[in-house]
Design a protein around this motif. Structure first.
Motif, mmCIF file in Angstrom:
data_model
loop_
_atom_site.group_PDB
_atom_site.id
_atom_site.type_symbol
_atom_site.label_atom_id
_atom_site.label_comp_id
_atom_site.label_asym_id
_atom_site.label_seq_id
_atom_site.Cartn_x
_atom_site.Cartn_y
_atom_site.Cartn_z
ATOM 1 N N GLY A 1 0.827 -1.209 0.000
ATOM 2 C CA GLY A 1 0.000 0.000 0.000
ATOM 3 C C GLY A 1 0.853 1.248 0.000
ATOM 4 N N GLN A 2 0.784 2.015 1.096
ATOM 5 C CA GLN A 2 1.504 3.277 1.173
ATOM 6 C C GLN A 2 3.013 3.040 1.110
ATOM 7 O OE1 GLN A 2 1.098 5.423 4.828
ATOM 8 N NE2 GLN A 2 1.646 7.368 3.909
ATOM 9 N N ILE A 3 3.727 3.999 0.561
ATOM 10 C CA ILE A 3 5.181 3.884 0.405
ATOM 11 C C ILE A 3 5.835 3.829 1.780
ATOM 12 C CG2 ILE A 3 7.262 5.013 -0.449
ATOM 13 C CD1 ILE A 3 5.523 6.268 -2.609
ATOM 14 N N GLU A 4 6.628 2.820 2.009
ATOM 15 C CA GLU A 4 7.413 2.668 3.238
ATOM 16 C C GLU A 4 8.759 2.067 2.867
ATOM 17 O OE1 GLU A 4 5.570 0.545 6.417
ATOM 18 O OE2 GLU A 4 3.618 1.397 6.006
ATOM 19 N N THR A 5 9.697 2.195 3.772
ATOM 20 C CA THR A 5 10.989 1.553 3.563
ATOM 21 C C THR A 5 10.899 0.123 4.096
ATOM 22 O OG1 THR A 5 12.101 3.647 3.865
ATOM 23 C CG2 THR A 5 13.447 1.683 4.057
ATOM 24 N N PRO A 6 11.255 -0.858 3.306
ATOM 25 C CA PRO A 6 11.202 -2.243 3.784
ATOM 26 C C PRO A 6 12.148 -2.466 4.964
ATOM 27 C CG PRO A 6 11.509 -2.159 1.405
ATOM 28 C CD PRO A 6 11.658 -0.766 1.913
ATOM 29 N N ALA A 7 11.715 -3.272 5.918
ATOM 30 C CA ALA A 7 12.549 -3.583 7.079
ATOM 31 C C ALA A 7 13.837 -4.261 6.649
ATOM 32 C CB ALA A 7 11.768 -4.466 8.049
ATOM 33 N N VAL A 8 13.780 -5.001 5.557
ATOM 34 C CA VAL A 8 14.975 -5.682 5.056
ATOM 35 C C VAL A 8 16.071 -4.660 4.747
ATOM 36 C CG1 VAL A 8 15.887 -7.119 3.204
ATOM 37 C CG2 VAL A 8 13.599 -7.549 4.078
#
Length: 165
Positions: free
Chosen positions: A129-136
């Protein structure tokens, strides 16, 4: 040029490269936040995901990639409670012990961040959905910066940086 000089040059260049990426990330933070605030207050339309990108990726780069350069320049904070100038052997022993403890600390931090990055990858913690930085990515940045800090503490420094040794 001998092996020690090659190793010193490798440490210096690696730390400088990481520091350059940290500087670039800092510039991107300033530009991104400025554009986001301008869009929010002038046009009532902030940049979608800018806050997540700054917090999840750019800030960890600034903090953890700059650690290597601090290690190369012996720039960490130091408090001497016991002065050992009269006993050079004890002074060198103390330096060796604390250097080892610093390296172990950064290796453990990097190891934990690496494990979390792997777990996030396996669990598929990618944004939906909304743009987020992946935890990886965020944990990988921390792990890489910590491992580089440990490496820069292990690689010998130039004699002028090392107090004349």
């Amino acid at each position: 040029m001998n092996f020690r000089n090659s190793l010193i040059n490798l440490g210096d260049k690696s730390a400088a490269s990481f520091a350059f990426v940290a500087k670039l990330a800092m510039c991107l933070i300033v530009i991104g936040i400025t554009l986001d605030a301008t869009g929010r207050y002038l046009f009532s339309s902030p940049i979608l995901g800018m806050q997540a990108i700054v917090e999840g990726m750019l800030q960890p780069i600034v903090v953890f990639f700059a650690i290597a350069l601090a290690a190369r320049h012996d720039g960490h904070m130091r408090v001497d409670i016991i002065r050992l100038e009269k006993w050079p052997l004890l002074m060198r022993l103390r330096e060796a012990i604390f250097s080892l403890l610093i390296v172990v600390f950064w290796l453990l931090c990097g190891w934990q961040a690496g494990l979390r990055a792997y777990d996030a990858y396996v669990e598929g913690q990618w944004p939906v959905g909304q743009i987020e930085t992946p935890a990886v990515i965020a944990y990988s940045i921390v792990a890489l910066g910590c491992f580089m800090a440990a490496l820069c503490h292990l690689i010998p420094r130039r004699p002028s940086q090392d107090g004349g040794e």
